[in-house]
Write a protein that holds these residues in place. Structure first.
Motif, PDB file in Angstrom:
ATOM      1  N   PHE A   1      95.997  82.103  38.763  1.00 22.76           N
ATOM      2  CA  PHE A   1      95.625  83.693  39.216  1.00 22.76           C
ATOM      3  C   PHE A   1      97.146  83.995  40.140  1.00 22.76           C
ATOM      4  O   PHE A   1      97.770  85.004  39.967  1.00 22.76           O
TER       5      PHE A   1
ATOM      6  N   GLN B   1      89.967  91.497  40.992  1.00 28.15           N
ATOM      7  CA  GLN B   1      88.455  91.724  40.500  1.00 28.15           C
ATOM      8  C   GLN B   1      88.312  90.246  39.732  1.00 28.15           C
ATOM      9  O   GLN B   1      87.466  90.122  39.658  1.00 28.15           O
ATOM     10  N   ASN B   2      89.279  90.141  38.744  1.00 27.64           N
ATOM     11  CA  ASN B   2      89.134  89.099  37.958  1.00 27.64           C
ATOM     12  C   ASN B   2      88.822  87.757  38.503  1.00 27.64           C
ATOM     13  O   ASN B   2      88.151  87.018  38.197  1.00 27.64           O
TER      14      ASN B   2
ATOM     15  N   TYR C   1      93.188  94.964  39.768  1.00 32.61           N
ATOM     16  CA  TYR C   1      92.692  94.318  38.607  1.00 32.61           C
ATOM     17  C   TYR C   1      92.686  92.749  38.561  1.00 32.61           C
ATOM     18  O   TYR C   1      91.614  92.080  38.454  1.00 32.61           O
TER      19      TYR C   1
ATOM     20  N   THR D   1      91.610  77.629  39.281  1.00 30.84           N
ATOM     21  CA  THR D   1      91.782  79.203  39.162  1.00 30.84           C
ATOM     22  C   THR D   1      92.789  79.845  40.264  1.00 30.84           C
ATOM     23  O   THR D   1      93.237  80.854  39.791  1.00 30.84           O
TER      24      THR D   1
ATOM     25  N   LYS E   1      85.384  87.583  39.804  1.00 26.01           N
ATOM     26  CA  LYS E   1      84.542  87.099  38.927  1.00 26.01           C
ATOM     27  C   LYS E   1      84.552  85.845  38.387  1.00 26.01           C
ATOM     28  O   LYS E   1      83.672  85.230  38.023  1.00 26.01           O
ATOM     29  N   LYS E   2      85.648  85.232  38.516  1.00 24.02           N
ATOM     30  CA  LYS E   2      85.963  83.907  38.149  1.00 24.02           C
ATOM     31  C   LYS E   2      85.183  82.760  39.113  1.00 24.02           C
ATOM     32  O   LYS E   2      84.558  82.000  38.940  1.00 24.02           O
TER      33      LYS E   2
END
Length: 99
Positions: free
Chosen positions: A16, A44-45, A41, A12, A48-49
């Motif tokens: 990113f 934030q993702n 943004y 992950t 969330k992951k």
């Protein structure tokens, strides 16, 4: 299927950071205001992951027979995520030899 939480976190972060590195090339012709929004943004993702990875880890533990706290069970139920795998339970039943 074995569940390795650290490997999922590493993948992950790699994905990113790769996404974020693409935004560095656009710094010359994109206003900084939009780059800040894009960075926010992406962050934030990423958060969330990480939360999804934590829920999948709790699901894995629950299916392997670990006792979860009420708060952890609540996290699972509130997320709405389902296991992506099935753990095979070993039945210690041996077939009888008929010979």
């Amino acid at each position: 299927m074995e569940f390795y939480k650290n490997e999922l976190i590493n993948v992950t972060i790699d994905k990113f950071s790769e996404t974020w590195s693409h935004t560095l090339d656009t710094g010359d012709f994109v206003p900084p205001k939009y780059l800040k929004k894009l960075d926010k943004y992406i962050y934030q993702n990423l958060k969330k992951k990480f939360k999804e990875i934590e829920i999948y880890h709790l699901l894995y533990l629950q299916e392997n027979g670990y006792k979860l706290s009420l708060f952890q069970k609540l996290k699972i139920s509130m997320s709405g995520l389902k296991p992506l795998y099935f753990v095979k339970k070993n039945n210690n039943c041996k077939k009888k030899n008929t010979h």
